[in-house]
Design a protein around this motif. Sequence first.
Motif, PDB file in Angstrom:
ATOM      1  N   ARG A 556     -23.498   3.120  18.571  1.00 31.18           N
ATOM      2  CA  ARG A 556     -23.940   3.732  17.332  1.00 31.18           C
ATOM      3  C   ARG A 556     -24.036   5.250  17.464  1.00 31.18           C
ATOM      4  O   ARG A 556     -24.479   5.770  18.486  1.00 31.18           O
ATOM      5  N   ARG A 557     -23.659   5.928  16.373  1.00 29.45           N
ATOM      6  CA  ARG A 557     -23.680   7.393  16.386  1.00 29.45           C
ATOM      7  C   ARG A 557     -25.094   7.922  16.635  1.00 29.45           C
ATOM      8  O   ARG A 557     -25.277   8.874  17.406  1.00 29.45           O
ATOM      9  N   HIS A 580     -22.364  15.093  22.322  1.00 25.09           N
ATOM     10  CA  HIS A 580     -21.741  14.350  21.229  1.00 25.09           C
ATOM     11  C   HIS A 580     -20.982  15.297  20.302  1.00 25.09           C
ATOM     12  O   HIS A 580     -19.833  15.030  19.912  1.00 25.09           O
ATOM     13  N   LEU A 584     -16.869  15.346  19.615  1.00 24.78           N
ATOM     14  CA  LEU A 584     -16.353  15.104  18.269  1.00 24.78           C
ATOM     15  C   LEU A 584     -15.299  16.129  17.885  1.00 24.78           C
ATOM     16  O   LEU A 584     -14.304  15.804  17.213  1.00 24.78           O
ATOM     17  N   ALA A 591     -13.598  10.846  18.643  1.00 24.97           N
ATOM     18  CA  ALA A 591     -13.985  10.989  17.243  1.00 24.97           C
ATOM     19  C   ALA A 591     -13.555   9.764  16.446  1.00 24.97           C
ATOM     20  O   ALA A 591     -14.321   9.246  15.613  1.00 24.97           O
ATOM     21  N   ASP A 592     -12.333   9.286  16.676  1.00 23.74           N
ATOM     22  CA  ASP A 592     -11.856   8.105  15.952  1.00 23.74           C
ATOM     23  C   ASP A 592     -12.714   6.881  16.281  1.00 23.74           C
ATOM     24  O   ASP A 592     -13.042   6.081  15.393  1.00 23.74           O
ATOM     25  N   VAL A 594     -15.907   6.707  17.433  1.00 21.69           N
ATOM     26  CA  VAL A 594     -17.259   6.794  16.888  1.00 21.69           C
ATOM     27  C   VAL A 594     -17.242   6.595  15.381  1.00 21.69           C
ATOM     28  O   VAL A 594     -18.122   5.931  14.810  1.00 21.69           O
ATOM     29  N   THR A 595     -16.222   7.150  14.720  1.00 21.13           N
ATOM     30  CA  THR A 595     -16.100   6.963  13.275  1.00 21.13           C
ATOM     31  C   THR A 595     -15.889   5.487  12.943  1.00 21.13           C
ATOM     32  O   THR A 595     -16.463   4.964  11.980  1.00 21.13           O
ATOM     33  N   ALA A 596     -15.066   4.819  13.752  1.00 20.61           N
ATOM     34  CA  ALA A 596     -14.832   3.384  13.527  1.00 20.61           C
ATOM     35  C   ALA A 596     -16.108   2.591  13.742  1.00 20.61           C
ATOM     36  O   ALA A 596     -16.408   1.655  12.978  1.00 20.61           O
ATOM     37  N   TYR A 597     -16.865   2.924  14.784  1.00 21.55           N
ATOM     38  CA  TYR A 597     -18.147   2.247  15.019  1.00 21.55           C
ATOM     39  C   TYR A 597     -19.076   2.440  13.829  1.00 21.55           C
ATOM     40  O   TYR A 597     -19.749   1.505  13.371  1.00 21.55           O
ATOM     41  N   GLU A 598     -19.107   3.684  13.319  1.00 19.11           N
ATOM     42  CA  GLU A 598     -20.012   3.993  12.218  1.00 19.11           C
ATOM     43  C   GLU A 598     -19.604   3.217  10.963  1.00 19.11           C
ATOM     44  O   GLU A 598     -20.455   2.693  10.240  1.00 19.11           O
ATOM     45  N   GLN A 599     -18.289   3.139  10.708  1.00 16.47           N
ATOM     46  CA  GLN A 599     -17.820   2.401   9.545  1.00 16.47           C
ATOM     47  C   GLN A 599     -18.151   0.918   9.661  1.00 16.47           C
ATOM     48  O   GLN A 599     -18.539   0.267   8.689  1.00 16.47           O
TER      49      GLN A 599
END
Length: 629
Positions: A556-557, A580, A584, A591-592, A594-599
């Motif tokens: 998680r971010r 972090h 990013l 970055a990709d 972490v963004t995928a995890y966040e989504q």
Amino acid sequence: MASGTSRDVLGRGLGVLRQAIREQPRIFAVAVLGSVLFGGMVIASAFVVGAVVGDVVVPAIARGEVATGTLALAAVALFGISVLRVVGIFGRRLGAGYMQYRLQAAYRRRVTRRYLDLPLSWHHRNATGTLLSNANSDVEAAWYPIAPLPFAVGTLVMLVGAIVSLFATDWALALVGLAVFPALFALNVVYSRRMAPRQARAQRLRAEVSEIAHESFDGALVVKTMGREAQETTRFAGRAGELRDALIAVGRLRGVFDPLLETLPSLGTLAVLVVGAFRLRQGAISVTELVSVAFLFTVLAFPVRAIGWVLAELPRSVAGWDRVRRVLDATGEMPYGSRVLDPATSGPATLTFTDVHFSYPPAEAHQTGAKVLGAVGFTVPAGRTVALVGPTGAGKSTIASLAVRLVDPDSGTVELDGVDVRDLTAASLASTVALVAQVPFVFDDTVRANIALDRPGIDDEVVWAALRLAEADGFVAALPNGLDTMVGERGTSLSGGQRQRLTLARALAGSPRLLVLDDATSAVDPRVEAAILAGLRSSAGEPGAPMASILVVAYRRATIALADEVIYVEQGRVVARGTHTELLGTVPGYADLVTAYEQAEVERAQERTYDEVAPLPSGLEIENERSTR
């Protein structure tokens, strides 16, 4: 394999018995002495009965009167012999039982101890059901012949005494004995060899049935939610049917040989009577001697079966022993060193990876192991929080396992405060490092027992402090009996998030100097997870609170942003490191990811919102909802 087993089962089985005698010589000696006493009294009773018939009964019939004194003397002799036989039986059975159960208990402890010494990679290659069978039914099978063994040894002594007595009585009757007893022994040997492959297969199938049953029970959630009950029942029934057929094959062979083994001594008695009657008419023997020999054959029929019992159980014993030895002879244990970290040091520890390479061993000898890590190097400074981030299969959990020495690197070093973890004692390592794994394990016990684990110095005050740090004090206080609440097998009465917080509190209660979190809060609400990590970071300044460096496998971010440094791992290598924010902006892959995890987190949150208003949720959705609490 089967044919080889049938040829050498006798020698290997006798080797197992020799091992038992070497380990329990005194108890075995007591049991054998009892058996020899019993055997001696059996021979003595035959000659006393012969004397009573020939010297008391026959003359009394001829004279028409009974000599009271002689009859009383015979009665006393028979009573004395009976008492000594009872003493022999008591000593034999008590010694044999004590010996058998001591061996079983000792080897269960050895097998279990060996399980704990062997690395996780060995356990991954062996099914849990098989390991349970090794420690239970295989150990029992290995020492099953111990119960009749002293009786059989005493019977051999008794047979020697019987043969000597037969030759002292009459050579013709002795020849009958020499024909019957070796024939009985040879029949038992043939029986043992034919039984070997059948018993080995039955013992193997016992383990497989246990393995399937354990797997089905352990995966009950998947079985039920996927509607696989019928298929699992069919799978279990198929293997149980094979075990049934194997045991029937064992019983069928026993059904053939048992009557032969029972009949042979009776045929010997008949032969003695025929030959004895002929010798009696010739005047070579007396009535007393004929009755003594015939009675001797009659009473020897049962003790001689003891030899058959031992030989009949040898195949099963060898099969069980082979499976037990496979565990005891397994290699790969990780010996601990003798160094101890300075006990006066109570602050956070420094973790250092230097050029670490690691490969998991192959499942089969002819295969090549899978390389997981290559040239990994980084440091978790004392008191700092470092996050491990990377795609699935990048090696993050392996790094966590190396940090707490669940496995050792192929090359390179993992150090705590500058000391190679392989040089530390088990106690020093356990008191310094704590791992909270991705899948929480909770014992079927109280909350208190799960956290304290009988460790010295962990009282209720320490337990509650650990629960507060793990953000678990609220739900524990609301449980029916608080710390005394039974949580059920594997914590079934708790949600997934509650189990994770409970296992985190267990780790914190030991005041580790290095805390390794392998995605240990994945089932916890993100706000709670952030509060836990923030509490761990700020607790270093609180009196009596644990002061630990933290290595966290994070997704998680919000969690990653709390770390002092982020290490980004791809394909078993450290690709980048920094804060972090730095990663990013400089590492597109990071970055990709972490963004995928966040989504994915956003989508899961939306699903949870939908589940809350859904009128008829399925069992799987209910479990997912519980796991996020």
